[in-house]
Design a protein around this motif. Structure first.
Motif, PDB file in Angstrom:
ATOM      1  N   THR A   1       0.825  -1.187   0.000  1.00  0.00           N
ATOM      2  CA  THR A   1       0.000   0.000   0.000  1.00  0.00           C
ATOM      3  C   THR A   1       0.867   1.248   0.000  1.00  0.00           C
ATOM      4  OG1 THR A   1      -1.695   1.226   1.221  1.00  0.00           O
ATOM      5  CG2 THR A   1      -0.138  -0.070   2.513  1.00  0.00           C
ATOM      6  N   LEU A   2       0.345   2.345  -0.550  1.00  0.00           N
ATOM      7  CA  LEU A   2       1.088   3.598  -0.591  1.00  0.00           C
ATOM      8  C   LEU A   2       1.149   4.271   0.775  1.00  0.00           C
ATOM      9  CD1 LEU A   2      -0.093   5.192  -3.965  1.00  0.00           C
ATOM     10  CD2 LEU A   2       2.212   4.434  -3.385  1.00  0.00           C
ATOM     11  N   THR A   3       0.186   3.973   1.641  1.00  0.00           N
ATOM     12  CA  THR A   3       0.137   4.592   2.968  1.00  0.00           C
ATOM     13  C   THR A   3       0.063   3.508   4.044  1.00  0.00           C
ATOM     14  OG1 THR A   3      -2.263   4.810   2.778  1.00  0.00           O
ATOM     15  CG2 THR A   3      -0.927   6.713   2.125  1.00  0.00           C
TER      16      THR A   3
ATOM     17  N   THR B   1       5.689  -5.325   6.497  1.00  0.00           N
ATOM     18  CA  THR B   1       6.500  -5.052   5.302  1.00  0.00           C
ATOM     19  C   THR B   1       6.145  -3.666   4.790  1.00  0.00           C
ATOM     20  OG1 THR B   1       6.655  -7.388   4.683  1.00  0.00           O
ATOM     21  CG2 THR B   1       7.059  -5.785   2.950  1.00  0.00           C
ATOM     22  N   ARG B   2       7.137  -2.772   4.779  1.00  0.00           N
ATOM     23  CA  ARG B   2       6.882  -1.401   4.345  1.00  0.00           C
ATOM     24  C   ARG B   2       8.203  -0.672   4.113  1.00  0.00           C
ATOM     25  NH1 ARG B   2       4.936   3.051   8.111  1.00  0.00           N
ATOM     26  NH2 ARG B   2       6.349   4.144   6.712  1.00  0.00           N
ATOM     27  N   PHE B   3       8.161   0.380   3.306  1.00  0.00           N
ATOM     28  CA  PHE B   3       9.313   1.259   3.121  1.00  0.00           C
ATOM     29  C   PHE B   3       9.458   2.188   4.318  1.00  0.00           C
ATOM     30  CE2 PHE B   3       8.890   0.465  -1.504  1.00  0.00           C
ATOM     31  CZ  PHE B   3      10.219   0.287  -1.831  1.00  0.00           C
ATOM     32  N   HIS B   4      10.712   2.508   4.651  1.00  0.00           N
ATOM     33  CA  HIS B   4      11.013   3.629   5.521  1.00  0.00           C
ATOM     34  C   HIS B   4      11.498   4.810   4.678  1.00  0.00           C
ATOM     35  CE1 HIS B   4      10.389   0.975   8.802  1.00  0.00           C
ATOM     36  NE2 HIS B   4      11.542   0.332   8.712  1.00  0.00           N
ATOM     37  N   GLU B   5      12.435   4.542   3.758  1.00  0.00           N
ATOM     38  CA  GLU B   5      13.018   5.632   2.984  1.00  0.00           C
ATOM     39  C   GLU B   5      13.758   5.071   1.768  1.00  0.00           C
ATOM     40  OE1 GLU B   5      15.135   9.661   4.359  1.00  0.00           O
ATOM     41  OE2 GLU B   5      16.402   7.906   4.677  1.00  0.00           O
ATOM     42  N   ILE B   6      13.786   5.860   0.689  1.00  0.00           N
ATOM     43  CA  ILE B   6      14.618   5.576  -0.477  1.00  0.00           C
ATOM     44  C   ILE B   6      15.476   6.814  -0.730  1.00  0.00           C
ATOM     45  CG2 ILE B   6      14.690   5.118  -2.963  1.00  0.00           C
ATOM     46  CD1 ILE B   6      11.989   3.767  -2.715  1.00  0.00           C
ATOM     47  N   THR B   7      16.766   6.625  -0.894  1.00  0.00           N
ATOM     48  CA  THR B   7      17.644   7.715  -1.300  1.00  0.00           C
ATOM     49  C   THR B   7      18.462   7.257  -2.500  1.00  0.00           C
ATOM     50  OG1 THR B   7      19.317   7.025   0.320  1.00  0.00           O
ATOM     51  CG2 THR B   7      17.780   8.748   0.989  1.00  0.00           C
ATOM     52  N   ILE B   8      18.879   8.207  -3.317  1.00  0.00           N
ATOM     53  CA  ILE B   8      19.579   7.875  -4.563  1.00  0.00           C
ATOM     54  C   ILE B   8      20.790   8.785  -4.721  1.00  0.00           C
ATOM     55  CG2 ILE B   8      19.397   7.677  -7.074  1.00  0.00           C
ATOM     56  CD1 ILE B   8      16.404   7.319  -6.774  1.00  0.00           C
TER      57      ILE B   8
ATOM     58  N   ILE C   1      11.805  10.615  -2.211  1.00  0.00           N
ATOM     59  CA  ILE C   1      11.289   9.784  -3.297  1.00  0.00           C
ATOM     60  C   ILE C   1       9.861   9.315  -3.018  1.00  0.00           C
ATOM     61  CG2 ILE C   1      11.629   7.669  -4.633  1.00  0.00           C
ATOM     62  CD1 ILE C   1      13.742   9.845  -5.112  1.00  0.00           C
ATOM     63  N   LEU C   2       9.606   8.846  -1.811  1.00  0.00           N
ATOM     64  CA  LEU C   2       8.300   8.274  -1.512  1.00  0.00           C
ATOM     65  C   LEU C   2       7.192   9.320  -1.480  1.00  0.00           C
ATOM     66  CD1 LEU C   2       9.351   5.714   1.245  1.00  0.00           C
ATOM     67  CD2 LEU C   2       8.752   5.218  -1.135  1.00  0.00           C
ATOM     68  N   SER C   3       7.574  10.608  -1.427  1.00  0.00           N
ATOM     69  CA  SER C   3       6.576  11.681  -1.439  1.00  0.00           C
ATOM     70  C   SER C   3       6.249  12.162  -2.846  1.00  0.00           C
ATOM     71  CB  SER C   3       7.081  12.863  -0.599  1.00  0.00           C
ATOM     72  OG  SER C   3       7.250  12.482   0.755  1.00  0.00           O
TER      73      SER C   3
ATOM     74  N   SER D   1       0.443   7.810  -6.858  1.00  0.00           N
ATOM     75  CA  SER D   1       0.933   6.850  -7.844  1.00  0.00           C
ATOM     76  C   SER D   1       1.861   5.834  -7.196  1.00  0.00           C
ATOM     77  CB  SER D   1       1.680   7.569  -8.972  1.00  0.00           C
ATOM     78  OG  SER D   1       2.227   6.633  -9.880  1.00  0.00           O
ATOM     79  N   THR D   2       1.761   4.596  -7.635  1.00  0.00           N
ATOM     80  CA  THR D   2       2.659   3.543  -7.151  1.00  0.00           C
ATOM     81  C   THR D   2       3.996   3.548  -7.879  1.00  0.00           C
ATOM     82  OG1 THR D   2       1.740   1.932  -8.709  1.00  0.00           O
ATOM     83  CG2 THR D   2       0.717   2.065  -6.532  1.00  0.00           C
ATOM     84  N   VAL D   3       4.112   4.376  -8.923  1.00  0.00           N
ATOM     85  CA  VAL D   3       5.368   4.522  -9.657  1.00  0.00           C
ATOM     86  C   VAL D   3       5.903   5.930  -9.416  1.00  0.00           C
ATOM     87  CG1 VAL D   3       6.490   4.506 -11.912  1.00  0.00           C
ATOM     88  CG2 VAL D   3       4.684   2.856 -11.416  1.00  0.00           C
TER      89      VAL D   3
END
Length: 254
Positions: A45-47, A54-61, A110-112, A117-119
């Protein structure tokens, strides 16, 4: 380094799935474009709730190169500062008076991006030291790079931090533009990687979305500096950015 693709998607050691670019793609143009699926193709889920197993905390690039000894921030999880620019330096401007504006120094969290959108589409404006067409003796910062994708996430109630390096080549034409910020505003300290033996960890038991029986294509890349993944456990949520297992240090920008 080999990359496993499923229907053209690159499954990373983490929850993110890369739609674009493909490994070893020659890039240029106005921006570095990165497309990430953050839903596990509809499985997340996005939220998510804070206690979701199972979930994201953060994505950095980051954009890194051992060949060039460079390390640039694409997105470090913070809100990017505004940088003043002189719009009159843009050849497309027809203004006869001084005209100033501002641009963001790098991409925001990134997640914001595109919250419905899921992409997530990352469009990072190449900084000024990448301008060129590949024909000059002075190539600036152009060359072979990794799109270094850092993921902090929880999988089956255990927190992980992984780094996935997607090799590209900055070799296509990049035109001058007033909105290109100085490279010094995006550059972090570079430190060479340690030996390959220290790259891998058995802490992550597998790829979260690669079930048995999935038909995959293995893309064989060139041996060398680019490509690979570094896996590790994360003992808590929201750890400071670091080069994870192999000792590369990502300095904070600005």
């Amino acid at each position: 380094m080999n990359f496993t693709l499923v229907n053209g998607q690159i499954y990373t050691p983490g929850l993110a799935i890369v739609n674009a670019p493909q490994p070893y793609t020659p890039l240029g143009g106005d921006t570095l474009h990165i497309s990430l699926d953050v839903s596990g193709n509809g499985k997340l889920t996005l939220t998510p709730d804070d206690d979701e197993p199972t979930r994201f905390h953060e994505i950095t690039i980051f954009l890194t190169s051992s060949e060039m000894e460079r390390n640039f921030t694409v997105s470090n999880g913070t809100t990017p500062p505004q940088v003043s620019i002189d719009l009159d330096s843009n050849s497309d401007s027809d203004s006869s008076s001084n005209s100033n504006g501002s641009v963001t120094a790098y991409t925001g969290p990134i997640l914001s991006l595109e919250p419905d959108s899921t992409v997530k589409h990352v469009n990072w404006v190449w900084p000024d030291c990448f301008v060129g067409d590949g024909n000059s003796d002075d190539q600036g910062a152009r060359g072979n790079y990794n799109i270094s994708l850092h993921q902090s996430f929880r999988w089956n109630s255990t927190d992980y931090y992984t780094v996935f390096d997607l090799p590209i080549s900055v070799s296509n034409g990049i035109d001058e533009d007033a909105e290109r910020v100085e490279c010094g505003l995006l550059e972090n300290e570079y430190r060479p990687a340690l030996s390959a033996e220290s790259d891998q960890s058995d802490d992550l038991p597998g790829q979260p979305f690669m079930g048995e029986g999935v038909e995959t294509t293995v893309l064989e890349g060139e041996e060398g500096e680019n490509g690979g993944s570094r896996l590790g456990l994360e003992s808590g949520v929201g750890k400071a950015l670091r080069w994870a297992t192999i000792g590369l240090v990502l300095g904070a920008v600005l």
